[in-house]
Scaffold this motif. Structure first.
Motif, PDB file in Angstrom:
ATOM      1  N   ASN A 186     -12.053  84.272 -29.462  1.00 42.53           N
ATOM      2  CA  ASN A 186     -11.223  83.524 -28.512  1.00 42.53           C
ATOM      3  C   ASN A 186     -11.994  83.065 -27.280  1.00 42.53           C
ATOM      4  O   ASN A 186     -11.575  82.130 -26.605  1.00 42.53           O
ATOM      5  CB  ASN A 186     -10.039  84.361 -28.047  1.00 42.53           C
ATOM      6  CG  ASN A 186      -9.255  84.956 -29.181  1.00 42.53           C
ATOM      7  OD1 ASN A 186      -9.642  84.848 -30.342  1.00 42.53           O
ATOM      8  ND2 ASN A 186      -8.151  85.595 -28.864  1.00 42.53           N
ATOM      9  N   ASP A 187     -13.086  83.766 -26.942  1.00 47.16           N
ATOM     10  CA  ASP A 187     -13.856  83.454 -25.732  1.00 47.16           C
ATOM     11  C   ASP A 187     -15.326  83.715 -26.007  1.00 47.16           C
ATOM     12  O   ASP A 187     -15.809  84.838 -25.892  1.00 47.16           O
ATOM     13  CB  ASP A 187     -13.365  84.314 -24.565  1.00 47.16           C
ATOM     14  CG  ASP A 187     -13.957  83.875 -23.232  1.00 47.16           C
ATOM     15  OD1 ASP A 187     -14.967  83.127 -23.228  1.00 47.16           O
ATOM     16  OD2 ASP A 187     -13.414  84.291 -22.193  1.00 47.16           O
ATOM     17  N   ARG A 234     -17.845  83.330 -24.406  1.00 46.35           N
ATOM     18  CA  ARG A 234     -18.649  83.815 -23.280  1.00 46.35           C
ATOM     19  C   ARG A 234     -18.711  85.335 -23.248  1.00 46.35           C
ATOM     20  O   ARG A 234     -19.578  85.913 -22.621  1.00 46.35           O
ATOM     21  CB  ARG A 234     -18.075  83.315 -21.948  1.00 46.35           C
ATOM     22  CG  ARG A 234     -18.086  81.810 -21.806  1.00 46.35           C
ATOM     23  CD  ARG A 234     -17.283  81.391 -20.598  1.00 46.35           C
ATOM     24  NE  ARG A 234     -15.888  81.805 -20.839  1.00 46.35           N
ATOM     25  CZ  ARG A 234     -14.954  81.889 -19.899  1.00 46.35           C
ATOM     26  NH1 ARG A 234     -15.241  81.614 -18.656  1.00 46.35           N
ATOM     27  NH2 ARG A 234     -13.732  82.254 -20.195  1.00 46.35           N
TER      28      ARG A 234
END
Length: 160
Positions: A102-103, A105
């Motif tokens: 989902n992310d 980073r």
């Protein structure tokens, strides 16, 4: 008495003298910490996990897919300081980093099967080290010490 003899006597004669330093809790905690760390490193031997890598691995085992930011917060260290610890654990094939879907980073940390084994083996060694080091304390003393240390830790609001 000659000045040289007086100086020598002052250096070696500490009978009955309690320096202010010995009355400070912080000083005594630091000295106890040094003794514990020295024995910890001796127990794990050359090539064993350091206290900081063991602590990080322990939390990764307890919290699979933990983010590096969460791990740094739980350890009470800067995220930038965690990078070297994670690099070492990854280099030793004890954990892996993976991107969170989902992310992208965020990097999730997971102990490898070797990491799980190293953690459990190290934990047994650390428990034996603590048992040996604290053998003169009763179970009640150990319980009291743990409660007091946790109270002190709770005063550090940033690491909770």
């Amino acid at each position: 008495m000659a000045p040289r003899a007086a100086a020598k006597q002052t250096e070696t004669d500490t009978t009955g003298v309690v320096p202010d330093l010995e009355t400070l809790i912080g000083y005594n905690m630091k000295r106890a910490y040094v003794a514990i760390q020295k024995d910890f490193r001796a127990a794990l031997g050359e090539g064993g996990l350091s206290p900081r890598t063991f602590s990080a691995l322990s939390l990764v085992v307890a919290h699979p897919n933990i983010s590096q930011s969460s791990l740094a917060r739980m350890l009470g260290i800067e995220r930038s300081g965690l990078v070297a610890i994670i690099d070492e654990l990854e280099r030793r094939n004890l954990l892996t980093r993976s991107v969170v879907p989902n992310d992208r980073r965020i990097q999730a940390l997971v102990a490898t099967p070797d990491g799980q084994l190293a953690y459990h083996d190290t934990l047994a060694t650390v428990q034996a080290h603590e048992d040996r080091l604290l053998a003169d304390l009763s179970a009640s003393d150990k319980d009291t010490l743990m409660k007091l240390l946790k109270k002190i830790r709770l005063t550090d609001r940033e690491s909770t």
